[in-house]
Design a protein around this motif. Structure first.
Motif, PDB file in Angstrom:
ATOM      1  N   LEU A 183       1.957   2.513  -3.699  1.00 20.99           N
ATOM      2  CA  LEU A 183       0.649   2.152  -4.213  1.00 20.99           C
ATOM      3  C   LEU A 183       0.663   2.215  -5.732  1.00 20.99           C
ATOM      4  CD1 LEU A 183      -1.671   4.227  -1.842  1.00 20.99           C
ATOM      5  CD2 LEU A 183      -1.345   1.742  -1.790  1.00 20.99           C
ATOM      6  N   ALA A 239      -0.653  -1.366   1.659  1.00 23.22           N
ATOM      7  CA  ALA A 239      -0.321  -1.077   0.258  1.00 23.22           C
ATOM      8  C   ALA A 239      -0.311  -2.363  -0.563  1.00 23.22           C
ATOM      9  CB  ALA A 239       1.026  -0.373   0.158  1.00 23.22           C
ATOM     10  N   TYR A 241      -2.006  -5.077   0.052  1.00 19.66           N
ATOM     11  CA  TYR A 241      -3.409  -5.480  -0.084  1.00 19.66           C
ATOM     12  C   TYR A 241      -4.074  -4.679  -1.208  1.00 19.66           C
ATOM     13  CZ  TYR A 241      -8.354  -6.002   1.068  1.00 19.66           C
ATOM     14  OH  TYR A 241      -9.701  -6.236   1.006  1.00 19.66           O
ATOM     15  N   HIS A 242      -3.867  -3.363  -1.203  1.00 22.83           N
ATOM     16  CA  HIS A 242      -4.417  -2.506  -2.266  1.00 22.83           C
ATOM     17  C   HIS A 242      -3.898  -2.942  -3.636  1.00 22.83           C
ATOM     18  CE1 HIS A 242      -5.313   1.180  -4.574  1.00 22.83           C
ATOM     19  NE2 HIS A 242      -4.076   1.072  -5.009  1.00 22.83           N
ATOM     20  N   ASN A 243      -2.585  -3.120  -3.759  1.00 23.99           N
ATOM     21  CA  ASN A 243      -1.984  -3.464  -5.047  1.00 23.99           C
ATOM     22  C   ASN A 243      -2.493  -4.805  -5.564  1.00 23.99           C
ATOM     23  OD1 ASN A 243      -0.532  -1.089  -4.856  1.00 23.99           O
ATOM     24  ND2 ASN A 243       1.338  -2.079  -4.132  1.00 23.99           N
ATOM     25  N   LYS A 245      -5.408  -6.227  -4.855  1.00 24.16           N
ATOM     26  CA  LYS A 245      -6.805  -6.113  -5.281  1.00 24.16           C
ATOM     27  C   LYS A 245      -6.926  -5.385  -6.622  1.00 24.16           C
ATOM     28  CE  LYS A 245     -10.379  -5.661  -2.853  1.00 24.16           C
ATOM     29  NZ  LYS A 245     -11.496  -5.207  -1.980  1.00 24.16           N
ATOM     30  N   VAL A 246      -6.210  -4.285  -6.794  1.00 26.14           N
ATOM     31  CA  VAL A 246      -6.364  -3.556  -8.060  1.00 26.14           C
ATOM     32  C   VAL A 246      -5.779  -4.360  -9.218  1.00 26.14           C
ATOM     33  CG1 VAL A 246      -6.445  -1.276  -6.965  1.00 26.14           C
ATOM     34  CG2 VAL A 246      -4.248  -2.165  -7.766  1.00 26.14           C
TER      35      VAL A 246
END
Length: 298
Positions: A183, A239, A241-243, A245-246
């Motif tokens: 992440l 992970a 998806y999170h990366n 988006k951020v």
């Protein structure tokens, strides 16, 4: 040379010590960029190289020799994870960015030399698997952030044109949206976003490119079946998806809060919004809060 030797150089405002030459000390500095002691590596070894490059102590032939060694370092044990080999790769990428910043103000490289560095920098970004940020006792590893710093400098190079910018940005999009166990927790997304900002400053890419670029990252949504997410998506996909988006959040806020007056910036902002809307499982809609309180007048 021992720790006290390098510390003395730092204390003496990074002056070359009497009786020593750059030819003697530089190879040792380059070899110690992978030192696991964070104080020795960050404040004595790397910073000495950075200061000597900035001050113009090296001539063009010496810098070319340095570039050759740094590119060799980038490939050292590339693909390995969770060991100290990442330090040499990471800080070699950071030192390369310093060389290219100096070269930007004092040109000496030929087009083919710059494009060779670009090819190897893109390869490094894609193939580096050790994405840890900060590790207790080791300090900042930050390979992904340093790779982004290098690409950001290359994006502004006179020999990097439309096709090269497209390849660079495609590699960034692929990196942030590729399934991974890591992440982004230590501002990697902000450093990667600056690569896109640097590319924007060149005014070489049409609005249609930025729309296509953002659509690439939206494809991670295909693995996110939210109604059954616990049973469908793997941790590496979550992970990614999170990366993604951020990263898009970072780029959006850099463009809007910083207020860059750059060609195609507004088109990119609009493309980011559309991509985030596609990635959203429902939180960007008033419907979510109305489910909790149907009487709200929104």
């Amino acid at each position: 040379m021992d720790r006290a030797f390098w510390q003395a150089i730092t204390t003496n405002n990074f002056h070359l010590p009497p009786g020593f030459t750059l030819e003697q000390l530089t190879p040792e500095l380059l070899s110690q960029l992978g030192e696991s002691d964070p104080e020795l590596r960050d404040f004595f070894i790397y910073t000495t190289l950075e200061k000597w490059i900035q001050r113009g102590l090296y001539d063009s032939d010496q810098l070319r020799t340095m570039i050759t060694q740094l590119l060799h370092n980038l490939a050292s044990h590339l693909g390995e994870e969770h060991d100290d080999t990442v330090l040499l790769r990471s800080f070699s990428a950071l030192t390369l960015s310093d060389v290219l910043k100096y070269e930007h103000a004092h040109p000496f490289l030929r087009a083919e030399e710059v494009l060779n560095i670009l090819e190897q920098a893109i390869s490094y970004l894609i193939r580096e698997q050790d994405l840890r940020g900060y590790v207790e006792g080791k300090g900042w590893l930050h390979a992904l952030a340093h790779a982004a710093d290098l690409l950001g400098v290359l994006a502004r190079n006179r020999f990097v044109q439309k096709a090269e910018l497209e390849r660079m940005l495609t590699a960034v999009a692929e990196k942030v949206s590729t399934p991974t166990p890591h992440l982004y927790l230590t501002l990697e997304e902000e450093r990667l976003a600056l690569v896109a900002i640097s590319a924007l400053t060149r005014n070489l890419l049409p609005p249609s490119y930025w729309r296509w670029w953002c659509r690439q990252m939206a494809q991670i949504e295909e693995s996110m079946q939210w109604e059954n997410i616990v049973h469908v998506a793997r941790p590496t996909e979550i992970a990614a998806y999170h990366n993604t988006k951020v990263f898009l959040h970072a780029l959006y806020f850099q463009l809007t809060i910083a207020g860059y007056k750059l060609p195609a910036a507004q088109e990119l902002v609009e493309a980011i919004i559309k991509t985030l809307d596609r990635l959203d499982p429902g939180f960007y809609s008033v419907k979510v809060i109305k489910i909790l309180d149907p009487d709200l007048n929104l």
